[in-house]
Motif scaffolding. Structure first.
Motif, PDB file in Angstrom:
ATOM      1  N   ALA A  10      34.450  46.867  34.943  1.00 43.36           N
ATOM      2  CA  ALA A  10      34.613  45.414  35.088  1.00 43.36           C
ATOM      3  C   ALA A  10      36.060  45.002  34.836  1.00 43.36           C
ATOM      4  CB  ALA A  10      33.675  44.687  34.130  1.00 43.36           C
ATOM      5  N   VAL A  11      36.670  45.539  33.794  1.00 42.19           N
ATOM      6  CA  VAL A  11      38.044  45.157  33.456  1.00 42.19           C
ATOM      7  C   VAL A  11      39.013  45.559  34.557  1.00 42.19           C
ATOM      8  CG1 VAL A  11      39.961  45.674  31.878  1.00 42.19           C
ATOM      9  CG2 VAL A  11      37.706  45.087  30.962  1.00 42.19           C
ATOM     10  N   LEU A  12      38.853  46.748  35.095  1.00 42.81           N
ATOM     11  CA  LEU A  12      39.746  47.177  36.177  1.00 42.81           C
ATOM     12  C   LEU A  12      39.588  46.293  37.413  1.00 42.81           C
ATOM     13  CD1 LEU A  12      39.512  51.064  35.908  1.00 42.81           C
ATOM     14  CD2 LEU A  12      41.532  49.651  35.500  1.00 42.81           C
ATOM     15  N   LYS A  13      38.354  45.925  37.733  1.00 44.85           N
ATOM     16  CA  LYS A  13      38.137  45.040  38.882  1.00 44.85           C
ATOM     17  C   LYS A  13      38.795  43.683  38.659  1.00 44.85           C
ATOM     18  CE  LYS A  13      34.105  46.126  41.687  1.00 44.85           C
ATOM     19  NZ  LYS A  13      32.812  45.601  42.181  1.00 44.85           N
ATOM     20  N   ILE A  14      38.615  43.131  37.475  1.00 40.27           N
ATOM     21  CA  ILE A  14      39.177  41.811  37.178  1.00 40.27           C
ATOM     22  C   ILE A  14      40.698  41.866  37.228  1.00 40.27           C
ATOM     23  CG2 ILE A  14      39.399  40.018  35.417  1.00 40.27           C
ATOM     24  CD1 ILE A  14      36.566  40.998  34.437  1.00 40.27           C
ATOM     25  N   MET A  15      41.282  42.884  36.617  1.00 37.88           N
ATOM     26  CA  MET A  15      42.742  42.987  36.572  1.00 37.88           C
ATOM     27  C   MET A  15      43.331  43.087  37.975  1.00 37.88           C
ATOM     28  SD  MET A  15      45.169  45.839  34.721  1.00 37.88           S
ATOM     29  CE  MET A  15      44.837  47.061  35.993  1.00 37.88           C
ATOM     30  N   THR A  16      42.775  43.963  38.804  1.00 37.13           N
ATOM     31  CA  THR A  16      43.315  44.115  40.151  1.00 37.13           C
ATOM     32  C   THR A  16      42.999  42.910  41.022  1.00 37.13           C
ATOM     33  OG1 THR A  16      41.335  45.336  40.854  1.00 37.13           O
ATOM     34  CG2 THR A  16      43.220  46.627  40.082  1.00 37.13           C
ATOM     35  N   GLY A  17      41.948  42.171  40.671  1.00 39.38           N
ATOM     36  CA  GLY A  17      41.591  40.994  41.452  1.00 39.38           C
ATOM     37  C   GLY A  17      42.455  39.786  41.173  1.00 39.38           C
ATOM     38  N   VAL A  18      43.055  39.724  39.990  1.00 37.81           N
ATOM     39  CA  VAL A  18      43.818  38.525  39.620  1.00 37.81           C
ATOM     40  C   VAL A  18      45.326  38.719  39.728  1.00 37.81           C
ATOM     41  CG1 VAL A  18      43.961  39.005  37.135  1.00 37.81           C
ATOM     42  CG2 VAL A  18      43.931  36.629  37.953  1.00 37.81           C
TER      43      VAL A  18
ATOM     44  N   PRO B  53      45.640  36.850  45.581  1.00 37.79           N
ATOM     45  CA  PRO B  53      44.711  37.324  44.550  1.00 37.79           C
ATOM     46  C   PRO B  53      43.277  36.919  44.883  1.00 37.79           C
ATOM     47  CG  PRO B  53      46.646  36.299  43.562  1.00 37.79           C
ATOM     48  CD  PRO B  53      46.714  36.002  45.026  1.00 37.79           C
ATOM     49  N   LEU B  54      42.336  37.721  44.415  1.00 34.56           N
ATOM     50  CA  LEU B  54      40.915  37.434  44.644  1.00 34.56           C
ATOM     51  C   LEU B  54      40.373  36.430  43.638  1.00 34.56           C
ATOM     52  CD1 LEU B  54      39.704  41.108  45.232  1.00 34.56           C
ATOM     53  CD2 LEU B  54      40.297  39.397  46.959  1.00 34.56           C
ATOM     54  N   LEU B  55      41.027  36.334  42.482  1.00 35.24           N
ATOM     55  CA  LEU B  55      40.567  35.467  41.405  1.00 35.24           C
ATOM     56  C   LEU B  55      41.699  34.584  40.924  1.00 35.24           C
ATOM     57  CD1 LEU B  55      38.664  38.129  39.237  1.00 35.24           C
ATOM     58  CD2 LEU B  55      37.591  36.365  40.648  1.00 35.24           C
ATOM     59  N   THR B  56      41.361  33.376  40.516  1.00 35.35           N
ATOM     60  CA  THR B  56      42.326  32.536  39.811  1.00 35.35           C
ATOM     61  C   THR B  56      42.375  32.982  38.359  1.00 35.35           C
ATOM     62  OG1 THR B  56      40.700  30.884  39.110  1.00 35.35           O
ATOM     63  CG2 THR B  56      41.697  30.601  41.306  1.00 35.35           C
ATOM     64  N   PRO B  57      43.411  32.611  37.618  1.00 37.59           N
ATOM     65  CA  PRO B  57      43.440  32.961  36.193  1.00 37.59           C
ATOM     66  C   PRO B  57      42.221  32.448  35.432  1.00 37.59           C
ATOM     67  CG  PRO B  57      45.624  32.292  36.908  1.00 37.59           C
ATOM     68  CD  PRO B  57      44.702  32.017  38.061  1.00 37.59           C
ATOM     69  N   ASP B  58      41.726  31.247  35.756  1.00 35.54           N
ATOM     70  CA  ASP B  58      40.548  30.722  35.066  1.00 35.54           C
ATOM     71  C   ASP B  58      39.301  31.539  35.385  1.00 35.54           C
ATOM     72  OD1 ASP B  58      42.024  28.735  33.886  1.00 35.54           O
ATOM     73  OD2 ASP B  58      41.466  27.176  35.332  1.00 35.54           O
ATOM     74  N   GLN B  59      39.151  31.940  36.648  1.00 35.79           N
ATOM     75  CA  GLN B  59      38.017  32.784  37.005  1.00 35.79           C
ATOM     76  C   GLN B  59      38.091  34.128  36.280  1.00 35.79           C
ATOM     77  OE1 GLN B  59      38.693  32.538  41.382  1.00 35.79           O
ATOM     78  NE2 GLN B  59      36.456  32.294  41.494  1.00 35.79           N
ATOM     79  N   ALA B  60      39.285  34.704  36.243  1.00 39.86           N
ATOM     80  CA  ALA B  60      39.454  35.994  35.587  1.00 39.86           C
ATOM     81  C   ALA B  60      39.158  35.895  34.098  1.00 39.86           C
ATOM     82  CB  ALA B  60      40.880  36.503  35.812  1.00 39.86           C
TER      83      ALA B  60
END
Length: 355
Positions: free
Chosen positions: A134-142, A150-157
């Motif tokens: 999960a952490v790797l996905k979030i990091m690479t997504g934001v 980016p796939l995620l905004t900072p708030d989403q991440a």
């Protein structure tokens, strides 16, 4: 003792602790997994809904899912043979039968369980595998460095990371964060590589205890605060834990041996980042667990994560082949540190809901 006999012992342990009766094929008629289907859905519900999801994990952790455990075990089965091959290439032939088995130990360290006259069963925490992914996905997504936009905004991440850590701390190894959408392209390749190498490093660390004979003089310790109640582990002492980290790092660096120089330059930072990922997560989750009053099983059997990180960085710095080999690891550590304030704020909000 064959590996298949160790596998039977693993399933017996899962059954005895009421985790799962088997690790057979999943039930095709079982409930469908609740997940995020698109990146815009991540953390997009109204605030009360998001807080309720965090609170429910704390109040009513779900039961262990055989299909999920089977998937995690398949990951370990795919990772272990390469570790054994790399150890042999590094000059350490493993004669003792070893099996890495998924188990809710509650700790971000693997646990070696000698089975007298049979071999060694290495228990790898379900929560470790879920949290790392999960952490790797979030990091690479934001972070834009891994793809734009980016796939995620900072708030989403921030919410996604809080959900992952909340599940780790309160889910008893049975709950993972709501699964994120699939990645593609460069992000998929990076996460796949780092997750595989991070998992292999955990296995290699425990294998190092076997290789060096640490388990021969180990002492049994029992921790009553694991997700399955009292559980035994074998403590070898802090100096030998550092030695196992060094041996495991040496084993994992062998993955670079047959690569062309340009590939080494591209892949070595990912490898080094992967080797340090679990200690980084260990340090962050230990701090949050302490703040939340949550137990950290077997916390005294290993050196504090920050010491392990420092010693491992010093070891790697003298053995890496590219000037920027430690840069990605430094970026991961900095990003995790920067996220702590956001996770703490989500935890504060859910604490208010739970009161």
């Amino acid at each position: 003792m064959t590996v298949e006999e160790l596998r039977a012992r693993h399933v017996e342990l899962l059954r005895d602790r009421r985790v799962a009766d088997r690790l057979g094929p999943p039930d095709p008629d079982g409930p469908r997994e609740d997940r995020y289907h698109t990146w815009t859905q991540v953390g997009a519900e109204p605030l009360p809904t998001r807080l309720t999801r965090l609170a429910v994990v704390r109040a009513r952790p779900a039961g262990y899912r055989s299909a999920h455990l089977r998937a995690l075990q398949a990951t370990l089965d795919a990772c272990q043979p390469e570790v054994l091959h790399l150890a042999d290439a590094a000059g350490w032939s493993v004669r003792t039968p070893v099996l890495a088995g998924v188990f809710p130990t509650g700790t971000l360290d693997g646990i070696s369980v000698p089975v007298p006259g049979r071999g060694v069963l290495v228990l790898v925490n379900t929560g470790l595998l879920d949290l790392s992914a999960a952490v790797l996905k979030i990091m690479t997504g934001v972070l834009p460095a891994y793809g734009t936009p980016p796939l995620l905004t900072p708030d989403q991440a921030s919410y996604a990371l809080a959900e992952a850590v909340n599940a780790y701390l309160y889910g008893n190894g049975a709950v993972s964060a709501r699964p994120l959408p699939e990645l593609s392209g460069q992000r998929l390749a990076l996460v796949g590589l780092m997750l595989r190498r991070a998992t292999q490093f955990v296995i290699a660390h425990e294998l190092a205890h076997v290789i060096t004979g640490h388990l021969v003089t180990a002492r049994r310790v029992t921790d009553p605060d694991t997700p399955v109640g009292a559980l035994d582990a074998w403590a070898v002492g802090w100096p030998r834990e550092h030695e196992a980290d060094r041996v495991a790092a040496t084993i994992m660096l062998r993955t670079l041996d047959d690569l062309a120089p340009r590939l080494v330059e591209a892949i070595e930072p990912c490898l080094v980042g992967a080797l340090l990922l679990v200690p980084f997560l260990h340090e962050v989750t230990d701090r949050l667990a302490d703040e939340q009053g949550r137990p950290v099983p077997f916390s005294t059997t290993h050196p504090p994560p920050v010491r392990r990180i420092q010693a491992l960085v010093e070891h790697l710095a003298g053995r890496t082949r590219t000037p920027r080999a430690l840069d990605l690891a430094a970026d991961v550590a900095t990003w995790l540190e920067d996220q702590l304030a956001g996770v703490r704020e989500w935890f504060r909000l859910v604490d208010e809901v739970a009161v």
